[in-house]
Design a protein around this motif. Sequence first.
Motif, PDB file in Angstrom:
ATOM      1  N   ALA A 219       0.831  -1.208   0.000  1.00 55.28           N
ATOM      2  CA  ALA A 219       0.000   0.000   0.000  1.00 55.28           C
ATOM      3  C   ALA A 219       0.865   1.257   0.000  1.00 55.28           C
ATOM      4  O   ALA A 219       0.559   2.230  -0.706  1.00 55.28           O
ATOM      5  CB  ALA A 219      -0.928  -0.002   1.210  1.00 55.28           C
ATOM      6  N   LEU A 220       1.938   1.268   0.767  1.00 55.37           N
ATOM      7  CA  LEU A 220       2.816   2.430   0.814  1.00 55.37           C
ATOM      8  C   LEU A 220       3.459   2.701  -0.540  1.00 55.37           C
ATOM      9  O   LEU A 220       3.530   3.857  -0.994  1.00 55.37           O
ATOM     10  CB  LEU A 220       3.906   2.213   1.870  1.00 55.37           C
ATOM     11  CG  LEU A 220       3.453   2.228   3.333  1.00 55.37           C
ATOM     12  CD1 LEU A 220       4.569   1.718   4.239  1.00 55.37           C
ATOM     13  CD2 LEU A 220       3.029   3.631   3.761  1.00 55.37           C
ATOM     14  N   GLY A 229      12.818   0.507  -2.598  1.00 60.22           N
ATOM     15  CA  GLY A 229      14.213   0.574  -2.197  1.00 60.22           C
ATOM     16  C   GLY A 229      14.420   1.417  -0.954  1.00 60.22           C
ATOM     17  O   GLY A 229      15.172   1.034  -0.044  1.00 60.22           O
ATOM     18  N   GLU A 230      13.747   2.572  -0.895  1.00 64.79           N
ATOM     19  CA  GLU A 230      13.887   3.424   0.287  1.00 64.79           C
ATOM     20  C   GLU A 230      13.297   2.734   1.513  1.00 64.79           C
ATOM     21  O   GLU A 230      13.847   2.827   2.613  1.00 64.79           O
ATOM     22  CB  GLU A 230      13.209   4.772   0.073  1.00 64.79           C
ATOM     23  CG  GLU A 230      13.430   5.716   1.259  1.00 64.79           C
ATOM     24  CD  GLU A 230      12.654   7.023   1.150  1.00 64.79           C
ATOM     25  OE1 GLU A 230      12.786   7.842   2.084  1.00 64.79           O
ATOM     26  OE2 GLU A 230      11.905   7.204   0.160  1.00 64.79           O
ATOM     27  N   ARG A 233      15.758   0.332   2.864  1.00 67.39           N
ATOM     28  CA  ARG A 233      16.845   1.008   3.581  1.00 67.39           C
ATOM     29  C   ARG A 233      16.390   1.470   4.961  1.00 67.39           C
ATOM     30  O   ARG A 233      17.099   1.288   5.955  1.00 67.39           O
ATOM     31  CB  ARG A 233      17.356   2.187   2.761  1.00 67.39           C
ATOM     32  CG  ARG A 233      18.157   1.800   1.527  1.00 67.39           C
ATOM     33  CD  ARG A 233      18.890   2.988   0.945  1.00 67.39           C
ATOM     34  NE  ARG A 233      17.968   4.039   0.510  1.00 67.39           N
ATOM     35  CZ  ARG A 233      17.388   4.069  -0.699  1.00 67.39           C
ATOM     36  NH1 ARG A 233      17.630   3.092  -1.585  1.00 67.39           N
ATOM     37  NH2 ARG A 233      16.583   5.054  -1.040  1.00 67.39           N
ATOM     38  N   CYS A 234      15.204   2.049   5.010  1.00 69.25           N
ATOM     39  CA  CYS A 234      14.684   2.530   6.295  1.00 69.25           C
ATOM     40  C   CYS A 234      14.495   1.381   7.281  1.00 69.25           C
ATOM     41  O   CYS A 234      14.846   1.493   8.457  1.00 69.25           O
ATOM     42  CB  CYS A 234      13.352   3.258   6.090  1.00 69.25           C
ATOM     43  SG  CYS A 234      13.495   4.901   5.359  1.00 69.25           S
ATOM     44  N   VAL A 235      13.950   0.299   6.789  1.00 70.02           N
ATOM     45  CA  VAL A 235      13.710  -0.853   7.658  1.00 70.02           C
ATOM     46  C   VAL A 235      15.041  -1.400   8.192  1.00 70.02           C
ATOM     47  O   VAL A 235      15.174  -1.678   9.393  1.00 70.02           O
ATOM     48  CB  VAL A 235      12.934  -1.945   6.894  1.00 70.02           C
ATOM     49  CG1 VAL A 235      12.997  -3.284   7.626  1.00 70.02           C
ATOM     50  CG2 VAL A 235      11.482  -1.518   6.698  1.00 70.02           C
TER      51      VAL A 235
END
Length: 267
Positions: A219-220, A229-230, A233-235
Amino acid sequence: MGASTSELDRMLFQGELFRPEAERLLERCGPGPGARALDVGCGPLGIVDLLAGRVGADGEVVGLDVQEEMVERARLEAAERGLGNVRLVHGDAARSGEQPATFDFVHTRLVLMNVPHCDAVLKEMIALARHGGIVAVQDVDWVTRLCDPPHPAWERLVDVITELWRLNGMDVHLGRRLPRLLRDAGLVDVRVDASARVFQPDHPYQTLLVERAELCRDALVDRGLITSGELDRCVAELRSHLAEPGTVVVHPLLFQAWGRRPEDTAA
Protein backbone atom coordinates in the motif's frame (compact mmCIF):
# COMPACT_ATOMS: atom_id res chain seq x y z
CA MET A 1 -3.73 -5.81 9.28
CA GLY A 2 -4.94 -9.17 8.03
CA ALA A 3 -5.56 -12.38 9.91
CA SER A 4 -2.44 -14.48 9.39
CA THR A 5 -1.38 -16.83 12.17
CA SER A 6 1.41 -14.44 13.12
CA GLU A 7 -1.02 -11.52 13.34
CA LEU A 8 -3.47 -13.54 15.44
CA ASP A 9 -0.62 -14.45 17.79
CA ARG A 10 0.50 -10.81 17.94
CA MET A 11 -3.00 -9.66 18.84
CA LEU A 12 -3.22 -12.24 21.63
CA PHE A 13 0.15 -11.04 22.91
CA GLN A 14 -1.09 -7.45 22.70
CA GLY A 15 -4.18 -8.34 24.69
CA GLU A 16 -2.03 -9.75 27.48
CA LEU A 17 0.31 -6.76 27.29
CA PHE A 18 -2.51 -4.28 27.78
CA ARG A 19 -4.47 -6.39 30.26
CA PRO A 20 -3.65 -4.07 33.20
CA GLU A 21 -5.03 -1.07 31.32
CA ALA A 22 -8.18 -3.01 30.41
CA GLU A 23 -8.63 -4.12 34.01
CA ARG A 24 -8.37 -0.52 35.23
CA LEU A 25 -10.97 0.55 32.68
CA LEU A 26 -13.37 -2.17 33.78
CA GLU A 27 -12.87 -1.27 37.43
CA ARG A 28 -14.09 2.22 36.58
CA CYS A 29 -17.00 1.53 34.26
CA GLY A 30 -17.29 -2.20 33.58
CA PRO A 31 -20.36 -4.40 33.89
CA GLY A 32 -21.35 -6.31 36.98
CA PRO A 33 -22.73 -9.80 37.63
CA GLY A 34 -25.61 -10.80 35.37
CA ALA A 35 -24.96 -8.05 32.81
CA ARG A 36 -24.74 -8.36 29.03
CA ALA A 37 -21.50 -7.07 27.49
CA LEU A 38 -20.28 -6.67 23.92
CA ASP A 39 -16.67 -6.46 22.70
CA VAL A 40 -16.68 -4.95 19.19
CA GLY A 41 -13.76 -5.97 16.98
CA CYS A 42 -12.65 -8.55 19.54
CA GLY A 43 -10.11 -10.20 17.25
CA PRO A 44 -8.79 -13.53 18.56
CA LEU A 45 -9.90 -12.72 22.13
CA GLY A 46 -10.02 -9.01 22.90
CA ILE A 47 -11.27 -8.47 26.44
CA VAL A 48 -14.03 -11.10 26.31
CA ASP A 49 -12.28 -13.16 28.99
CA LEU A 50 -12.14 -10.19 31.36
CA LEU A 51 -15.78 -9.39 30.67
CA ALA A 52 -16.80 -13.02 31.16
CA GLY A 53 -15.27 -12.99 34.62
CA ARG A 54 -17.14 -9.83 35.56
CA VAL A 55 -20.62 -10.77 34.34
CA GLY A 56 -20.45 -14.31 35.72
CA ALA A 57 -22.54 -17.34 34.88
CA ASP A 58 -25.77 -15.33 34.86
CA GLY A 59 -24.45 -12.82 32.34
CA GLU A 60 -23.47 -12.99 28.67
CA VAL A 61 -20.54 -11.69 26.71
CA VAL A 62 -20.67 -11.30 22.94
CA GLY A 63 -17.48 -10.94 20.92
CA LEU A 64 -17.94 -9.50 17.41
CA ASP A 65 -15.42 -9.40 14.58
CA VAL A 66 -15.64 -8.90 10.82
CA GLN A 67 -12.93 -11.48 10.00
CA GLU A 68 -13.95 -15.11 10.20
CA GLU A 69 -10.40 -16.19 11.09
CA MET A 70 -10.52 -13.94 14.14
CA VAL A 71 -13.85 -15.34 15.26
CA GLU A 72 -12.70 -18.95 14.84
CA ARG A 73 -9.54 -18.30 16.87
CA ALA A 74 -11.60 -16.53 19.54
CA ARG A 75 -13.91 -19.54 19.76
CA LEU A 76 -10.92 -21.80 20.33
CA GLU A 77 -9.52 -19.47 22.97
CA ALA A 78 -12.89 -19.22 24.73
CA ALA A 79 -13.29 -23.00 24.75
CA GLU A 80 -9.78 -23.55 26.10
CA ARG A 81 -10.44 -21.05 28.88
CA GLY A 82 -13.83 -22.55 29.74
CA LEU A 83 -15.76 -19.38 28.98
CA GLY A 84 -19.24 -20.82 28.78
CA ASN A 85 -20.92 -17.42 28.98
CA VAL A 86 -19.25 -16.12 25.79
CA ARG A 87 -20.80 -16.07 22.31
CA LEU A 88 -18.58 -15.21 19.32
CA VAL A 89 -20.21 -13.62 16.27
CA HIS A 90 -18.97 -12.92 12.74
CA GLY A 91 -20.29 -9.52 11.68
CA ASP A 92 -19.65 -5.92 10.68
CA ALA A 93 -19.07 -3.51 13.56
CA ALA A 94 -21.26 -0.92 11.84
CA ARG A 95 -24.07 -3.42 11.13
CA SER A 96 -23.78 -6.00 13.88
CA GLY A 97 -27.17 -7.67 13.55
CA GLU A 98 -27.48 -7.72 17.36
CA GLN A 99 -30.67 -6.53 19.05
CA PRO A 100 -30.54 -2.78 19.74
CA ALA A 101 -30.58 -1.40 23.29
CA THR A 102 -29.84 -4.76 24.94
CA PHE A 103 -26.27 -4.45 26.24
CA ASP A 104 -25.27 -3.00 29.58
CA PHE A 105 -21.69 -2.46 28.40
CA VAL A 106 -20.34 -2.00 24.86
CA HIS A 107 -16.59 -1.80 24.28
CA THR A 108 -14.04 -1.58 21.50
CA ARG A 109 -10.24 -1.38 21.53
CA LEU A 110 -7.96 -0.27 18.69
CA VAL A 111 -10.75 -0.48 16.13
CA LEU A 112 -11.92 3.09 15.45
CA MET A 113 -8.44 4.27 14.42
CA ASN A 114 -8.21 1.47 11.88
CA VAL A 115 -11.51 1.90 10.03
CA PRO A 116 -12.60 4.77 7.76
CA HIS A 117 -16.20 4.55 9.00
CA CYS A 118 -15.49 5.07 12.70
CA ASP A 119 -18.54 7.31 13.12
CA ALA A 120 -20.81 4.53 11.86
CA VAL A 121 -19.18 2.02 14.21
CA LEU A 122 -19.62 4.33 17.19
CA LYS A 123 -23.24 4.99 16.22
CA GLU A 124 -23.93 1.24 16.13
CA MET A 125 -22.22 0.73 19.48
CA ILE A 126 -24.41 3.37 21.10
CA ALA A 127 -27.52 1.92 19.49
CA LEU A 128 -26.70 -1.48 20.96
CA ALA A 129 -26.28 -0.11 24.48
CA ARG A 130 -29.39 -0.02 26.62
CA HIS A 131 -30.53 3.36 27.90
CA GLY A 132 -28.31 3.99 30.90
CA GLY A 133 -25.69 1.55 29.58
CA ILE A 134 -21.99 2.30 29.18
CA VAL A 135 -20.04 2.66 25.93
CA ALA A 136 -16.25 2.47 26.33
CA VAL A 137 -13.54 2.99 23.72
CA GLN A 138 -9.79 2.43 23.85
CA ASP A 139 -7.66 3.82 21.05
CA VAL A 140 -4.27 5.35 20.51
CA ASP A 141 -2.77 8.69 19.53
CA TRP A 142 0.59 8.65 17.79
CA VAL A 143 1.61 11.90 19.51
CA THR A 144 3.93 9.82 21.70
CA ARG A 145 5.19 7.46 18.98
CA LEU A 146 8.90 8.23 19.19
CA CYS A 147 12.28 6.69 19.78
CA ASP A 148 15.36 7.99 21.52
CA PRO A 149 17.99 8.57 20.34
CA PRO A 150 16.07 9.93 17.32
CA HIS A 151 16.66 8.43 13.90
CA PRO A 152 15.66 9.73 10.43
CA ALA A 153 14.34 6.31 9.41
CA TRP A 154 11.93 6.33 12.36
CA GLU A 155 10.58 9.75 11.41
CA ARG A 156 10.26 8.72 7.77
CA LEU A 157 8.25 5.59 8.54
CA VAL A 158 6.00 7.42 10.99
CA ASP A 159 5.33 10.10 8.36
CA VAL A 160 4.49 7.73 5.49
CA ILE A 161 2.27 5.46 7.60
CA THR A 162 0.47 8.50 9.03
CA GLU A 163 -0.16 9.72 5.49
CA LEU A 164 -1.34 6.28 4.35
CA TRP A 165 -3.89 6.23 7.15
CA ARG A 166 -5.03 9.78 6.19
CA LEU A 167 -5.44 8.83 2.54
CA ASN A 168 -7.57 5.87 3.62
CA GLY A 169 -9.84 8.08 5.72
CA MET A 170 -8.31 7.16 9.08
CA ASP A 171 -6.49 9.12 11.77
CA VAL A 172 -3.47 7.99 13.82
CA HIS A 173 -4.27 10.83 16.26
CA LEU A 174 -7.82 9.67 16.93
CA GLY A 175 -7.16 8.98 20.62
CA ARG A 176 -7.23 12.61 21.70
CA ARG A 177 -10.62 13.09 20.02
CA LEU A 178 -12.39 10.20 21.75
CA PRO A 179 -14.06 12.22 24.53
CA ARG A 180 -15.38 14.71 21.98
CA LEU A 181 -16.60 11.94 19.69
CA LEU A 182 -18.52 10.33 22.54
CA ARG A 183 -20.10 13.61 23.62
CA ASP A 184 -20.99 14.58 20.04
CA ALA A 185 -22.60 11.15 19.60
CA GLY A 186 -24.94 11.86 22.50
CA LEU A 187 -23.29 10.14 25.45
CA VAL A 188 -23.31 11.81 28.87
CA ASP A 189 -21.02 11.65 31.90
CA VAL A 190 -18.05 11.18 29.55
CA ARG A 191 -14.74 10.45 31.25
CA VAL A 192 -11.22 9.95 29.88
CA ASP A 193 -7.81 8.65 30.88
CA ALA A 194 -4.54 8.01 29.03
CA SER A 195 -1.29 6.13 29.51
CA ALA A 196 1.80 5.17 27.52
CA ARG A 197 4.29 2.30 27.55
CA VAL A 198 8.07 2.51 27.03
CA PHE A 199 9.94 -0.38 25.43
CA GLN A 200 13.60 -1.40 25.16
CA PRO A 201 15.43 -3.79 22.80
CA ASP A 202 14.46 -6.90 24.76
CA HIS A 203 10.73 -6.26 24.18
CA PRO A 204 8.86 -7.58 21.09
CA TYR A 205 7.11 -4.23 20.59
CA GLN A 206 10.43 -2.42 20.23
CA THR A 207 10.20 -3.09 16.47
CA LEU A 208 6.42 -2.77 16.05
CA LEU A 209 6.70 0.28 13.78
CA VAL A 210 9.08 -1.58 11.47
CA GLU A 211 6.75 -4.55 11.28
CA ARG A 212 3.79 -2.27 10.57
CA ALA A 213 5.72 -0.68 7.70
CA GLU A 214 6.60 -4.08 6.23
CA LEU A 215 3.00 -5.23 6.55
CA CYS A 216 1.84 -2.12 4.69
CA ARG A 217 4.61 -2.30 2.08
CA ASP A 218 2.39 -2.78 -0.98
CA ALA A 219 0.00 0.00 0.00
CA LEU A 220 2.82 2.43 0.81
CA VAL A 221 4.57 1.80 -2.50
CA ASP A 222 1.39 1.73 -4.59
CA ARG A 223 0.32 5.07 -3.13
CA GLY A 224 3.68 6.57 -4.10
CA LEU A 225 4.51 7.44 -0.49
CA ILE A 226 7.88 5.68 -0.58
CA THR A 227 9.83 3.54 -3.02
CA SER A 228 10.48 -0.10 -2.32
CA GLY A 229 14.21 0.57 -2.20
CA GLU A 230 13.89 3.42 0.29
CA LEU A 231 11.57 1.34 2.44
CA ASP A 232 14.15 -1.47 2.51
CA ARG A 233 16.84 1.01 3.58
CA CYS A 234 14.68 2.53 6.30
CA VAL A 235 13.71 -0.85 7.66
CA ALA A 236 17.31 -2.10 7.74
CA GLU A 237 18.67 1.08 9.33
CA LEU A 238 15.90 1.25 11.89
CA ARG A 239 16.15 -2.39 12.91
CA SER A 240 19.84 -1.83 13.61
CA HIS A 241 19.15 1.36 15.57
CA LEU A 242 16.37 -0.20 17.64
CA ALA A 243 18.63 -3.10 18.57
CA GLU A 244 21.12 -0.76 20.22
CA PRO A 245 21.05 -1.20 24.03
CA GLY A 246 20.45 2.50 24.65
CA THR A 247 17.49 2.93 22.29
CA VAL A 248 14.06 3.29 23.86
CA VAL A 249 10.69 3.39 22.13
CA VAL A 250 7.58 5.13 23.40
CA HIS A 251 4.35 3.44 22.33
CA PRO A 252 1.42 5.56 21.10
CA LEU A 253 -0.58 7.12 23.93
CA LEU A 254 -3.50 4.84 24.82
CA PHE A 255 -6.67 6.81 25.48
CA GLN A 256 -9.62 5.32 27.31
CA ALA A 257 -12.93 7.17 27.09
CA TRP A 258 -16.34 6.10 28.28
CA GLY A 259 -19.80 7.53 28.70
CA ARG A 260 -23.40 6.61 29.41
CA ARG A 261 -26.29 6.41 26.99
CA PRO A 262 -28.96 8.78 28.33
CA GLU A 263 -31.94 7.23 30.05
CA ASP A 264 -34.57 9.48 28.57
CA THR A 265 -33.53 10.11 24.95
CA ALA A 266 -32.41 7.96 22.02
CA ALA A 267 -28.68 8.30 21.31
